[in-house]
Design an enzyme around this catalytic site. Structure first.
Site, PDB file in Angstrom:
ATOM      1  N   HIS A 265       5.332  -3.562   2.948  1.00  0.00           N
ATOM      2  CA  HIS A 265       6.820  -3.230   3.377  1.00  0.00           C
ATOM      3  C   HIS A 265       7.719  -3.790   2.594  1.00  0.00           C
ATOM      4  O   HIS A 265       7.710  -5.171   2.341  1.00  0.00           O
ATOM      5  CB  HIS A 265       6.809  -3.623   5.040  1.00  0.00           C
ATOM      6  CG  HIS A 265       7.902  -2.813   5.699  1.00  0.00           C
ATOM      7  ND1 HIS A 265       9.241  -3.254   5.549  1.00  0.00           N
ATOM      8  CD2 HIS A 265       8.074  -1.672   6.303  1.00  0.00           C
ATOM      9  CE1 HIS A 265      10.097  -2.242   6.378  1.00  0.00           C
ATOM     10  NE2 HIS A 265       9.358  -1.281   6.544  1.00  0.00           N
ATOM     11  N   ASP A 316       2.628   2.743   9.690  1.00  0.00           N
ATOM     12  CA  ASP A 316       1.765   4.127   9.312  1.00  0.00           C
ATOM     13  C   ASP A 316       0.405   3.838   9.402  1.00  0.00           C
ATOM     14  O   ASP A 316      -0.411   4.742   9.581  1.00  0.00           O
ATOM     15  CB  ASP A 316       2.412   4.689   7.865  1.00  0.00           C
ATOM     16  CG  ASP A 316       3.434   5.478   7.751  1.00  0.00           C
ATOM     17  OD1 ASP A 316       3.832   6.047   9.001  1.00  0.00           O
ATOM     18  OD2 ASP A 316       4.004   5.370   6.886  1.00  0.00           O
TER      19      ASP A 316
HETATM   20  N1  ACO Z   1      -1.429  -1.534  -1.891  1.00  0.00           N
HETATM   21  C1  ACO Z   1      -1.584  -2.603  -2.690  1.00  0.00           C
HETATM   22  N2  ACO Z   1      -0.573  -3.304  -3.327  1.00  0.00           N
HETATM   23  C2  ACO Z   1       0.620  -3.264  -2.589  1.00  0.00           C
HETATM   24  C3  ACO Z   1       0.808  -2.220  -1.725  1.00  0.00           C
HETATM   25  C4  ACO Z   1      -0.180  -1.595  -1.344  1.00  0.00           C
HETATM   26  N3  ACO Z   1       0.159  -0.687  -0.259  1.00  0.00           N
HETATM   27  N4  ACO Z   1       2.087  -2.399  -1.314  1.00  0.00           N
HETATM   28  C5  ACO Z   1       2.559  -3.414  -2.236  1.00  0.00           C
HETATM   29  N5  ACO Z   1       1.693  -3.852  -3.019  1.00  0.00           N
HETATM   30  C6  ACO Z   1       1.718  -4.803  -4.026  1.00  0.00           C
HETATM   31  C7  ACO Z   1       2.279  -4.496  -5.228  1.00  0.00           C
HETATM   32  O1  ACO Z   1       1.406  -3.625  -6.221  1.00  0.00           O
HETATM   33  C8  ACO Z   1       3.105  -5.676  -6.115  1.00  0.00           C
HETATM   34  O2  ACO Z   1       1.974  -6.471  -6.351  1.00  0.00           O
HETATM   35  P1  ACO Z   1       2.174  -7.293  -7.865  1.00  0.00           P
HETATM   36  O3  ACO Z   1       3.409  -8.258  -7.431  1.00  0.00           O
HETATM   37  O4  ACO Z   1       0.891  -8.055  -7.943  1.00  0.00           O
HETATM   38  O5  ACO Z   1       2.732  -6.527  -8.726  1.00  0.00           O
HETATM   39  C9  ACO Z   1       3.587  -6.420  -4.576  1.00  0.00           C
HETATM   40  O6  ACO Z   1       2.636  -5.963  -3.806  1.00  0.00           O
HETATM   41  C10 ACO Z   1       4.949  -6.047  -4.237  1.00  0.00           C
HETATM   42  O7  ACO Z   1       5.156  -4.484  -4.344  1.00  0.00           O
HETATM   43  P2  ACO Z   1       6.325  -3.705  -4.567  1.00  0.00           P
HETATM   44  O8  ACO Z   1       6.022  -2.331  -5.055  1.00  0.00           O
HETATM   45  O9  ACO Z   1       7.551  -4.642  -5.170  1.00  0.00           O
HETATM   46  O10 ACO Z   1       6.741  -3.548  -3.105  1.00  0.00           O
HETATM   47  P3  ACO Z   1       7.988  -2.605  -2.483  1.00  0.00           P
HETATM   48  O11 ACO Z   1       8.884  -3.262  -1.518  1.00  0.00           O
HETATM   49  O12 ACO Z   1       8.748  -1.762  -3.585  1.00  0.00           O
HETATM   50  O13 ACO Z   1       7.086  -1.319  -1.804  1.00  0.00           O
HETATM   51  C11 ACO Z   1       6.184   0.062  -0.257  1.00  0.00           C
HETATM   52  C12 ACO Z   1       7.028  -1.320  -0.336  1.00  0.00           C
HETATM   53  C13 ACO Z   1       6.707   1.171  -1.054  1.00  0.00           C
HETATM   54  C14 ACO Z   1       5.883   0.222   1.276  1.00  0.00           C
HETATM   55  C15 ACO Z   1       4.666  -0.563  -0.577  1.00  0.00           C
HETATM   56  O14 ACO Z   1       4.156  -1.550  -0.032  1.00  0.00           O
HETATM   57  C16 ACO Z   1       3.765   0.700  -0.892  1.00  0.00           C
HETATM   58  O15 ACO Z   1       3.676   1.466  -1.813  1.00  0.00           O
HETATM   59  N6  ACO Z   1       2.879   0.793   0.420  1.00  0.00           N
HETATM   60  C17 ACO Z   1       1.957   1.811   0.464  1.00  0.00           C
HETATM   61  C18 ACO Z   1       2.670   3.006   1.083  1.00  0.00           C
HETATM   62  C19 ACO Z   1       2.987   2.916   2.588  1.00  0.00           C
HETATM   63  O16 ACO Z   1       2.127   2.551   3.188  1.00  0.00           O
HETATM   64  N7  ACO Z   1       4.326   3.388   2.721  1.00  0.00           N
HETATM   65  C20 ACO Z   1       4.706   3.455   4.280  1.00  0.00           C
HETATM   66  C21 ACO Z   1       5.713   2.033   4.571  1.00  0.00           C
HETATM   67  S1  ACO Z   1       6.277   2.234   5.855  1.00  0.00           S
HETATM   68  C22 ACO Z   1       7.455   3.464   5.864  1.00  0.00           C
HETATM   69  O17 ACO Z   1       7.862   3.865   5.293  1.00  0.00           O
HETATM   70  C23 ACO Z   1       7.540   3.993   7.339  1.00  0.00           C
END
Ligand code: ACO
Length: 379
Positions: A265, A316
């Site tokens: 998140h 989610d």
């Molecule tokens: N699975 C694997 N790795 C992840 C995930 C994930 N779900 N989420 C974040 N990471 C990792 C990234 O790869 C990154 O790793 P690194 O530093 O080794 O490169 C690190 O965590 C930071 O990730 P960011 O992309 O910078 O995080 P951001 O804040 O942009 O993303 C998001 C947030 C989009 C929710 C992300 O966590 C994600 O894609 N989650 C999966 C989709 C999801 O569950 N969405 C629902 C969110 S809740 C909502 O909207 C109601």
């Protein structure tokens, strides 16, 4: 600071783009916080109902008993759909994603509103009530139409959550199911400046009509990085099939650099989303009453993702097990999110209208400049 020195904040991370009095999210003392109009989500989930929370978000205060009764009655009166919308649902392809259908229906509702361009407070509140009341009916009717089933019309003796499940499934849900649905709707109702709410506020900042703002929000919610994640979560749980396969599955995905849906998140980076804790208990409760496997696999996935990536589940993740045990079809998961979030979206649109400044950020141009134009037959 000059323009050159300004730091580009990719994804607008940590950028404060507006003021709001609707909800507050924070990380305090190592704990994730969510409050609606100042009230902690934990207390609202335990003591309130969706209708009361919708009132709170729209009007800013918890209702008195008579105010809640009047508000709930109004929602009930507004649930039925105009025949034109039922016609639209009948004509759309039964293979359309229900979320695409929902946003199309919202746009169509706009064509039937003579006062579409009125934005004053009272008129906007009326439009918000109508959208909140109609969202569950649009979703349930489309689902029954695409399955070739007879429509189940709204029942005035049922609350918002119970009536939705009744219209969808054609039979009255039991008390545990109603409570689970109601709590789930409370938990999803608002979440500060998430992507879909921001989309709604951007549209509102141009003084676009409320339907246009909600179409923008529904379109944005659908993406898998936002509300579209819960459908992917249940698909993942189905693929894993048994808890003991979870760790292998997660390791394989992570090794390939794939994201695990329902984890991570933008704001609750280092702590668990407070809504997840409540949803997890709800999923466990339903698992005791109904199918236990979704919850069991979810627990195994949560452990594996924490072990291998140190990520927490988001809102989610456990909502997928909850919806599966409420017999909601996979592709309706995101529409359930929208049935709840329409309250937050409309509250934010109204707040934006009332204290408006056009949202228009800048981009740092990184392409070529001052190129010489070459006539077409010389290229
Ligand atoms: N699975 C694997 N790795 C992840 C995930 C994930 N779900 N989420 C974040 N990471 C990792 C990234 O790869 C990154 O790793 P690194 O530093 O080794 O490169 C690190 O965590 C930071 O990730 P960011 O992309 O910078 O995080 P951001 O804040 O942009 O993303 C998001 C947030 C989009 C929710 C992300 O966590 C994600 O894609 N989650 C999966 C989709 C999801 O569950 N969405 C629902 C969110 S809740 C909502 O909207 C109601």
């Amino acid at each position: 600071m000059t323009k050159k020195e300004q730091k580009i904040q990719e994804g607008l991370e940590n950028v404060i783009a507006c003021k709001t009095e609707i909800s507050r999210i924070a990380v305090e003392d190592g704990k994730g916080i969510l409050e609606y109009r100042g009230y902690p989500i934990e207390e609202l989930a335990e003591k309130s109902t969706f209708e009361e929370v919708a009132y709170l978000l729209l009007f800013g205060e918890l209702p008195k008993k008579y105010e809640l009764e009047a508000f709930s009655e109004e929602l009930k009166e507004k649930r039925e759909l105009p025949p034109q919308i039922i016609g639209l649902l009948t004509h759309l392809s039964p293979f359309s994603h229900p979320m695409v259908v929902l946003r199309t229906a919202v746009s169509y509702l706009g064509t039937m509103d003579k006062y579409i361009h009125y934005r004053n407070h009272d008129v906007s509140i009326e439009k918000a009530k109508s959208l909140i009341a109609k969202f569950p009916t649009i979703v349930a009717y489309f689902h029954r139409i695409r399955c070739g089933q007879k429509l189940v019309h709204p029942r005035e003796d049922l609350g918002h959550a119970a009536n939705f499940l009744y219209m969808l499934r054609g039979e009255e849900p039991n008390e545990i199911e109603v409570k689970a649905m109601d709590v789930d709707l409370i938990l999803h109702a608002d979440h500060e400046l998430n992507a879909s709410t921001f989309a709604a506020r951007i549209a509102a900042s141009t003084l676009a009509d409320i339907y246009a703002c909600i179409v923008a929000a529904t379109g944005t919610l659908m993406g898998p990085l936002h509300g579209g994640a819960s459908q992917r979560v249940i698909e993942m749980l189905r693929e894993i099939a048994v808890p003991w396969r979870a760790e292998e599955y997660i390791k394989r995905k992570l090794n390939k650099g794939e994201r695990i849906m329902g984890f991570g998140h933008r704001v609750y980076r280092t702590v668990i989303d407070p809504r997840t804790l409540i949803l997890k208990r709800l999923a466990e409760k339903l698992a005791r009453e109904k199918e236990p496997k979704w919850y069991q696999i979810s627990i195994a996935v949560e452990d594996a993702v924490y072990k291998h990536k140190k990520l927490y589940p988001n809102v989610d993740f456990y909502s997928a097990s909850v919806y599966a045990n409420l017999d909601i079809p996979d592709d309706l998961f995101i529409t359930v999110f929208a049935i709840s979030r329409i309250t937050g979206w409309t509250a934010h649109v109204i707040e934006q209208y009332e204290n408006n400044r056009l949202i228009r950020p800048r981009a740092h141009y990184v392409g070529e400049i001052r190129k010489k134009y070459i006539p077409i037959d010389e290229r």
